[in-house]
Scaffold this motif. Sequence first.
Motif, PDB file in Angstrom:
ATOM      1  N   ALA A 158       0.849  -1.190   0.000  1.00  0.00           N
ATOM      2  CA  ALA A 158       0.000   0.000   0.000  1.00  0.00           C
ATOM      3  C   ALA A 158       0.883   1.239   0.000  1.00  0.00           C
ATOM      4  O   ALA A 158       1.943   1.272   0.607  1.00  0.00           O
ATOM      5  N   GLU A 159       0.430   2.265  -0.693  1.00  0.00           N
ATOM      6  CA  GLU A 159       1.157   3.533  -0.754  1.00  0.00           C
ATOM      7  C   GLU A 159       0.450   4.523   0.164  1.00  0.00           C
ATOM      8  O   GLU A 159      -0.781   4.568   0.205  1.00  0.00           O
ATOM      9  N   PHE A 160       1.229   5.307   0.893  1.00  0.00           N
ATOM     10  CA  PHE A 160       0.641   6.235   1.852  1.00  0.00           C
ATOM     11  C   PHE A 160       0.976   7.676   1.477  1.00  0.00           C
ATOM     12  O   PHE A 160       2.101   7.985   1.077  1.00  0.00           O
ATOM     13  N   PHE A 161      -0.044   8.532   1.603  1.00  0.00           N
ATOM     14  CA  PHE A 161       0.142   9.973   1.422  1.00  0.00           C
ATOM     15  C   PHE A 161      -0.206  10.638   2.737  1.00  0.00           C
ATOM     16  O   PHE A 161      -1.347  10.594   3.179  1.00  0.00           O
ATOM     17  N   VAL A 162       0.798  11.221   3.377  1.00  0.00           N
ATOM     18  CA  VAL A 162       0.575  11.887   4.653  1.00  0.00           C
ATOM     19  C   VAL A 162       0.141  13.319   4.372  1.00  0.00           C
ATOM     20  O   VAL A 162       0.891  14.116   3.805  1.00  0.00           O
ATOM     21  N   GLY A 163      -1.081  13.631   4.736  1.00  0.00           N
ATOM     22  CA  GLY A 163      -1.613  14.948   4.457  1.00  0.00           C
ATOM     23  C   GLY A 163      -2.854  15.232   5.275  1.00  0.00           C
ATOM     24  O   GLY A 163      -3.272  14.419   6.099  1.00  0.00           O
ATOM     25  N   ASN A 164      -3.449  16.372   5.020  1.00  0.00           N
ATOM     26  CA  ASN A 164      -4.598  16.842   5.778  1.00  0.00           C
ATOM     27  C   ASN A 164      -5.710  17.189   4.803  1.00  0.00           C
ATOM     28  O   ASN A 164      -5.541  18.052   3.941  1.00  0.00           O
ATOM     29  N   THR A 165      -6.850  16.526   4.935  1.00  0.00           N
ATOM     30  CA  THR A 165      -7.954  16.771   4.001  1.00  0.00           C
ATOM     31  C   THR A 165      -8.598  18.138   4.213  1.00  0.00           C
ATOM     32  O   THR A 165      -9.447  18.547   3.418  1.00  0.00           O
ATOM     33  N   LEU A 166      -8.223  18.852   5.266  1.00  0.00           N
ATOM     34  CA  LEU A 166      -8.684  20.228   5.432  1.00  0.00           C
ATOM     35  C   LEU A 166      -7.826  21.218   4.647  1.00  0.00           C
ATOM     36  O   LEU A 166      -8.143  22.402   4.593  1.00  0.00           O
ATOM     37  N   ASP A 167      -6.740  20.718   4.059  1.00  0.00           N
ATOM     38  CA  ASP A 167      -5.825  21.573   3.287  1.00  0.00           C
ATOM     39  C   ASP A 167      -6.004  21.293   1.795  1.00  0.00           C
ATOM     40  O   ASP A 167      -5.465  20.312   1.273  1.00  0.00           O
ATOM     41  N   PRO A 168      -6.760  22.124   1.079  1.00  0.00           N
ATOM     42  CA  PRO A 168      -6.999  21.859  -0.345  1.00  0.00           C
ATOM     43  C   PRO A 168      -5.727  21.901  -1.185  1.00  0.00           C
ATOM     44  O   PRO A 168      -5.672  21.295  -2.256  1.00  0.00           O
ATOM     45  N   HIS A 169      -4.694  22.574  -0.699  1.00  0.00           N
ATOM     46  CA  HIS A 169      -3.462  22.662  -1.476  1.00  0.00           C
ATOM     47  C   HIS A 169      -2.657  21.362  -1.442  1.00  0.00           C
ATOM     48  O   HIS A 169      -1.797  21.148  -2.297  1.00  0.00           O
ATOM     49  N   SER A 170      -2.940  20.497  -0.477  1.00  0.00           N
ATOM     50  CA  SER A 170      -2.223  19.222  -0.407  1.00  0.00           C
ATOM     51  C   SER A 170      -2.886  18.135  -1.245  1.00  0.00           C
ATOM     52  O   SER A 170      -2.231  17.175  -1.648  1.00  0.00           O
ATOM     53  N   MET A 171      -4.172  18.277  -1.528  1.00  0.00           N
ATOM     54  CA  MET A 171      -4.911  17.196  -2.167  1.00  0.00           C
ATOM     55  C   MET A 171      -4.536  16.945  -3.627  1.00  0.00           C
ATOM     56  O   MET A 171      -4.583  15.802  -4.079  1.00  0.00           O
ATOM     57  N   PRO A 172      -4.174  17.968  -4.424  1.00  0.00           N
ATOM     58  CA  PRO A 172      -3.765  17.645  -5.797  1.00  0.00           C
ATOM     59  C   PRO A 172      -2.622  16.642  -5.864  1.00  0.00           C
ATOM     60  O   PRO A 172      -2.602  15.768  -6.743  1.00  0.00           O
ATOM     61  N   ASP A 173      -1.668  16.736  -4.935  1.00  0.00           N
ATOM     62  CA  ASP A 173      -0.573  15.763  -4.916  1.00  0.00           C
ATOM     63  C   ASP A 173      -1.087  14.370  -4.560  1.00  0.00           C
ATOM     64  O   ASP A 173      -0.628  13.365  -5.117  1.00  0.00           O
ATOM     65  N   ALA A 174      -2.034  14.308  -3.640  1.00  0.00           N
ATOM     66  CA  ALA A 174      -2.595  13.010  -3.264  1.00  0.00           C
ATOM     67  C   ALA A 174      -3.328  12.364  -4.431  1.00  0.00           C
ATOM     68  O   ALA A 174      -3.385  11.133  -4.542  1.00  0.00           O
ATOM     69  N   LEU A 175      -3.899  13.192  -5.319  1.00  0.00           N
ATOM     70  CA  LEU A 175      -4.723  12.677  -6.419  1.00  0.00           C
ATOM     71  C   LEU A 175      -3.949  12.420  -7.704  1.00  0.00           C
ATOM     72  O   LEU A 175      -4.521  11.924  -8.676  1.00  0.00           O
ATOM     73  N   LYS A 176      -2.670  12.729  -7.725  1.00  0.00           N
ATOM     74  CA  LYS A 176      -1.881  12.503  -8.937  1.00  0.00           C
ATOM     75  C   LYS A 176      -1.826  11.013  -9.266  1.00  0.00           C
ATOM     76  O   LYS A 176      -1.482  10.185  -8.421  1.00  0.00           O
ATOM     77  N   GLY A 177      -2.159  10.662 -10.486  1.00  0.00           N
ATOM     78  CA  GLY A 177      -2.106   9.274 -10.924  1.00  0.00           C
ATOM     79  C   GLY A 177      -3.247   8.419 -10.431  1.00  0.00           C
ATOM     80  O   GLY A 177      -3.239   7.195 -10.609  1.00  0.00           O
ATOM     81  N   ILE A 178      -4.264   9.037  -9.835  1.00  0.00           N
ATOM     82  CA  ILE A 178      -5.396   8.297  -9.269  1.00  0.00           C
ATOM     83  C   ILE A 178      -6.544   8.244 -10.285  1.00  0.00           C
ATOM     84  O   ILE A 178      -6.837   9.220 -10.968  1.00  0.00           O
ATOM     85  N   ASP A 179      -7.187   7.083 -10.364  1.00  0.00           N
ATOM     86  CA  ASP A 179      -8.324   6.897 -11.266  1.00  0.00           C
ATOM     87  C   ASP A 179      -9.665   7.023 -10.540  1.00  0.00           C
ATOM     88  O   ASP A 179     -10.610   7.626 -11.065  1.00  0.00           O
ATOM     89  N   LYS A 180      -9.742   6.444  -9.328  1.00  0.00           N
ATOM     90  CA  LYS A 180     -11.009   6.416  -8.599  1.00  0.00           C
ATOM     91  C   LYS A 180     -10.758   6.706  -7.124  1.00  0.00           C
ATOM     92  O   LYS A 180      -9.622   6.590  -6.635  1.00  0.00           O
ATOM     93  N   LEU A 181     -11.836   7.059  -6.422  1.00  0.00           N
ATOM     94  CA  LEU A 181     -11.723   7.497  -5.033  1.00  0.00           C
ATOM     95  C   LEU A 181     -12.753   6.808  -4.160  1.00  0.00           C
ATOM     96  O   LEU A 181     -13.930   6.708  -4.523  1.00  0.00           O
ATOM     97  N   PHE A 182     -12.310   6.359  -2.985  1.00  0.00           N
ATOM     98  CA  PHE A 182     -13.223   5.960  -1.919  1.00  0.00           C
ATOM     99  C   PHE A 182     -13.201   7.081  -0.906  1.00  0.00           C
ATOM    100  O   PHE A 182     -12.181   7.348  -0.263  1.00  0.00           O
ATOM    101  N   LEU A 183     -14.337   7.763  -0.749  1.00  0.00           N
ATOM    102  CA  LEU A 183     -14.417   8.949   0.092  1.00  0.00           C
ATOM    103  C   LEU A 183     -15.077   8.608   1.419  1.00  0.00           C
ATOM    104  O   LEU A 183     -16.266   8.303   1.477  1.00  0.00           O
ATOM    105  N   LEU A 184     -14.282   8.662   2.472  1.00  0.00           N
ATOM    106  CA  LEU A 184     -14.752   8.433   3.829  1.00  0.00           C
ATOM    107  C   LEU A 184     -14.152   9.518   4.700  1.00  0.00           C
ATOM    108  O   LEU A 184     -12.945   9.759   4.647  1.00  0.00           O
ATOM    109  N   ASN A 185     -14.977  10.176   5.463  1.00  0.00           N
ATOM    110  CA  ASN A 185     -14.475  11.108   6.461  1.00  0.00           C
ATOM    111  C   ASN A 185     -14.989  10.704   7.829  1.00  0.00           C
ATOM    112  O   ASN A 185     -16.170  10.388   7.991  1.00  0.00           O
ATOM    113  N   ALA A 186     -14.111  10.701   8.799  1.00  0.00           N
ATOM    114  CA  ALA A 186     -14.497  10.340  10.153  1.00  0.00           C
ATOM    115  C   ALA A 186     -15.513  11.340  10.685  1.00  0.00           C
ATOM    116  O   ALA A 186     -15.616  12.471  10.191  1.00  0.00           O
ATOM    117  N   VAL A 187     -16.256  10.909  11.693  1.00  0.00           N
ATOM    118  CA  VAL A 187     -17.231  11.799  12.326  1.00  0.00           C
ATOM    119  C   VAL A 187     -16.459  12.808  13.178  1.00  0.00           C
ATOM    120  O   VAL A 187     -15.987  12.494  14.275  1.00  0.00           O
TER     121      VAL A 187
END
Length: 290
Positions: A44-73
């Motif tokens: 598994a590949e890990f991206f250490v980041g914060n989903t509250l930071d929109p500037h970090s997410m483009p790097d997390a999404l590079k090379g990605i085809d699909k997304l499983f979206l889960l956010n904790a309560v």
Amino acid sequence: MKVLVTGGTGVVAWQLVADLQRRSVQVRVVTRKAPERSAQPSEAEFFVGNTLDPHSMPDALKGIDKLFLLNAVTAEELTQSLIVLGMAKRAGLQHIAYLSVLAAERFPDVPDFAAKLAVETALRQSGIPFTILRPGFYFQNDLGLKDALVDGGLYPVPIGSRGISGTDIRDIAAAAAITLISRGCEGQSYDVVSAQPITGPENAELWSRLLNREIRYVGHDFNRFEEQMRAHTDAWEAYDMREMFEGFNERGFVAPDDEIGRLTTLLKRPPRTYVELASETAAQWLSAAG
């Protein structure tokens, strides 16, 4: 195909990562902190980041085809989800599987249900192919009740006596994996729940048989429940949980039979039951106790 899994190292995301890897799907996991290497799923590949930071997410999404979206309560659940959804739209993802909750529209006064319903609406309007998964009460929540059950003789969760739909997280992972790798699930919503509703008194009776001791259901005094929860969690979360369980008792939380049939067709087997999980767990506890 490569799938981005949000939800970090939570039990649902972790189960899904393992399920996707068994299906030879490449996975990247977004997490605030990288897990210990010994605990990481292989490859598994890990991206250490914060989903509250929109500037970090483009790097997390590079090379990605699909997304499983889960956010904790959390108090920021809606903001986190909408940021990730917005970045996914910009990245042109092929498909999003979103983990919502059963009957979200029935509980607009429960903060995390309202957040999930808002994300469902945004997802439907995003233009991105999507699937919505709507689980019920997580069976695995009760794995943390060992002390209350074994030592205290109490089943303390105020799920009431009218019956609610519950879910084994292994079924969530299986349903998510299937919808991400299969065609024909776009635009669909699935209630991911067991065919057998659960109640507080019946759960207490079940654990009594499995553990060979008397287990008593504490009932559903929601004022007392919220007060007890405030000792273990943030005040907003204690309020959220109180409103949720009280809503279950007042308005019901059971999926229609036809939705169980649709899930069975998707999984190509019946969904797991609470009895199965409790039986497995009780056997493990009794074996460990000698």
